[in-house]
Design a protein around this motif. Structure first.
Motif, mmCIF file in Angstrom:
data_model
loop_
_atom_site.group_PDB
_atom_site.id
_atom_site.type_symbol
_atom_site.label_atom_id
_atom_site.label_comp_id
_atom_site.label_asym_id
_atom_site.label_seq_id
_atom_site.Cartn_x
_atom_site.Cartn_y
_atom_site.Cartn_z
ATOM 1 N N MET A 296 7.622 29.750 -55.001
ATOM 2 C CA MET A 296 8.652 28.766 -54.781
ATOM 3 C C MET A 296 8.585 27.778 -55.943
ATOM 4 N N ALA A 297 9.699 27.666 -56.667
ATOM 5 C CA ALA A 297 9.748 26.751 -57.807
ATOM 6 C C ALA A 297 11.115 26.075 -57.854
ATOM 7 N N PHE A 298 11.184 24.889 -57.283
ATOM 8 C CA PHE A 298 12.430 24.135 -57.316
ATOM 9 C C PHE A 298 12.592 23.463 -58.672
ATOM 10 N N VAL A 299 13.840 23.340 -59.110
ATOM 11 C CA VAL A 299 14.189 22.595 -60.315
ATOM 12 C C VAL A 299 15.468 21.811 -60.034
ATOM 13 N N ASN A 300 15.612 20.694 -60.718
ATOM 14 C CA ASN A 300 16.845 19.917 -60.634
ATOM 15 C C ASN A 300 17.838 20.515 -61.612
ATOM 16 N N LYS A 301 19.075 20.673 -61.168
ATOM 17 C CA LYS A 301 20.066 21.375 -61.978
ATOM 18 C C LYS A 301 21.421 20.680 -61.885
ATOM 19 N N LYS A 302 22.056 20.517 -63.034
ATOM 20 C CA LYS A 302 23.449 20.061 -63.054
ATOM 21 C C LYS A 302 24.322 21.296 -62.878
ATOM 22 N N LEU A 303 25.269 21.230 -61.954
ATOM 23 C CA LEU A 303 26.116 22.383 -61.665
ATOM 24 C C LEU A 303 27.252 22.499 -62.681
ATOM 25 N N SER A 304 27.553 23.739 -63.054
ATOM 26 C CA SER A 304 28.721 24.000 -63.891
ATOM 27 C C SER A 304 29.968 23.853 -63.008
ATOM 28 N N ILE A 305 31.116 23.841 -63.618
ATOM 29 C CA ILE A 305 32.375 23.730 -62.865
ATOM 30 C C ILE A 305 32.507 24.888 -61.878
ATOM 31 N N SER A 306 32.156 26.091 -62.313
ATOM 32 C CA SER A 306 32.281 27.251 -61.415
ATOM 33 C C SER A 306 31.263 27.196 -60.276
ATOM 34 N N GLU A 307 30.054 26.675 -60.554
ATOM 35 C CA GLU A 307 29.051 26.537 -59.488
ATOM 36 C C GLU A 307 29.477 25.474 -58.471
ATOM 37 N N LYS A 308 30.051 24.364 -58.970
ATOM 38 C CA LYS A 308 30.563 23.330 -58.057
ATOM 39 C C LYS A 308 31.656 23.898 -57.162
ATOM 40 N N LYS A 309 32.551 24.686 -57.752
ATOM 41 C CA LYS A 309 33.645 25.285 -56.991
ATOM 42 C C LYS A 309 33.110 26.234 -55.921
ATOM 43 N N LYS A 310 32.097 27.006 -56.297
ATOM 44 C CA LYS A 310 31.509 27.955 -55.340
ATOM 45 C C LYS A 310 30.957 27.216 -54.111
ATOM 46 N N ILE A 311 30.249 26.099 -54.345
ATOM 47 C CA ILE A 311 29.722 25.324 -53.218
ATOM 48 C C ILE A 311 30.861 24.657 -52.457
ATOM 49 N N SER A 312 31.829 24.117 -53.175
ATOM 50 C CA SER A 312 32.988 23.483 -52.529
ATOM 51 C C SER A 312 33.734 24.476 -51.644
ATOM 52 N N ASP A 313 33.886 25.715 -52.128
ATOM 53 C CA ASP A 313 34.590 26.750 -51.367
ATOM 54 C C ASP A 313 33.854 27.156 -50.090
ATOM 55 N N MET A 314 32.549 26.844 -50.018
ATOM 56 C CA MET A 314 31.774 27.163 -48.814
ATOM 57 C C MET A 314 32.137 26.229 -47.660
ATOM 58 N N LYS A 315 32.797 25.110 -47.969
ATOM 59 C CA LYS A 315 33.237 24.135 -46.956
ATOM 60 C C LYS A 315 32.077 23.672 -46.065
ATOM 61 N N ILE A 316 30.950 23.334 -46.704
ATOM 62 C CA ILE A 316 29.782 22.847 -45.972
ATOM 63 C C ILE A 316 30.037 21.396 -45.587
ATOM 64 N N LYS A 317 30.051 21.129 -44.309
ATOM 65 C CA LYS A 317 30.342 19.790 -43.804
ATOM 66 C C LYS A 317 29.051 18.998 -43.626
ATOM 67 N N ASN A 318 29.097 17.735 -44.007
ATOM 68 C CA ASN A 318 28.006 16.812 -43.730
ATOM 69 C C ASN A 318 28.509 15.851 -42.665
ATOM 70 N N PRO A 319 28.071 16.016 -41.416
ATOM 71 C CA PRO A 319 28.616 15.199 -40.330
ATOM 72 C C PRO A 319 28.305 13.711 -40.429
ATOM 73 N N TYR A 320 27.418 13.318 -41.345
ATOM 74 C CA TYR A 320 27.018 11.917 -41.449
ATOM 75 C C TYR A 320 27.433 11.290 -42.775
ATOM 76 N N GLY A 321 28.217 11.981 -43.564
ATOM 77 C CA GLY A 321 28.597 11.493 -44.884
ATOM 78 C C GLY A 321 29.893 10.707 -44.884
ATOM 79 N N ASN A 322 30.528 10.699 -46.039
ATOM 80 C CA ASN A 322 31.808 10.009 -46.150
ATOM 81 C C ASN A 322 32.918 10.889 -45.567
ATOM 82 N N TYR A 323 34.131 10.378 -45.569
ATOM 83 C CA TYR A 323 35.252 11.089 -44.938
ATOM 84 C C TYR A 323 35.436 12.488 -45.533
#
Length: 144
Positions: A1-28
């Motif tokens: 197990m080796a975690f690293v901090n990573k800045k997401l590329s535009i395509s990686e951001k889109k991939k996560i955005s497309d997953m529609k992961i909701k944070n019930p305690y975040g902003n609107y």
């Protein structure tokens, strides 16, 4: 197990955005549309990651909201950050998952603690090599 901090590329951001992961305690937007992180703390070998979603600025304590992706399941996590000299202390105050899964799956907690240690204070890639001690408090202190 080796975690690293990573800045997401535009395509990686889109991939996560497309997953529609909701944070019930975040902003609107987090609640209604899903998270859109720019940085994540990731273990590429297991595809586990930690993403910062929201900071509660209306509170006296620095309460922050995260999503921890574990075994394909997004888990909302709330943590309080304190900085004491060169120590960053993350007190994990809420994990939205069944108690049975936490008790049965020590890997989940161990992985979450490792992700927070690497996340450090901001989750930015520049912090990957900083010599800062991080403590994750799950009822007991776990020092780096």
């Amino acid at each position: 197990m080796a975690f690293v901090n990573k800045k997401l590329s535009i395509s990686e951001k889109k991939k996560i955005s497309d997953m529609k992961i909701k944070n019930p305690y975040g902003n609107y937007r987090d609640i209604m549309e899903g998270i859109t992180p720019s940085y994540i703390t990731i273990d590429n070998s297991s595809n586990m990651w930690l993403a910062h979603c929201y900071t509660h600025k209306e509170t006296l304590e620095c309460i922050e909201e995260f999503i921890f992706m574990y075994n394909g399941q997004p888990i909302p996590v709330q943590a309080k950050k304190r900085i004491n000299g060169k120590n960053v202390i993350w007190e994990i105050s809420r994990i939205d998952i069944s108690v049975n899964m936490i008790v049965e799956d020590h890997k989940l907690i161990n992985s979450l603690v490792e992700a927070f240690k690497v996340y450090n204070t901001t989750g930015w890639p520049e912090e990957n090599n900083e010599a800062v001690s991080v403590i994750c408090d799950l009822g007991k202190e776990d020092e780096v």
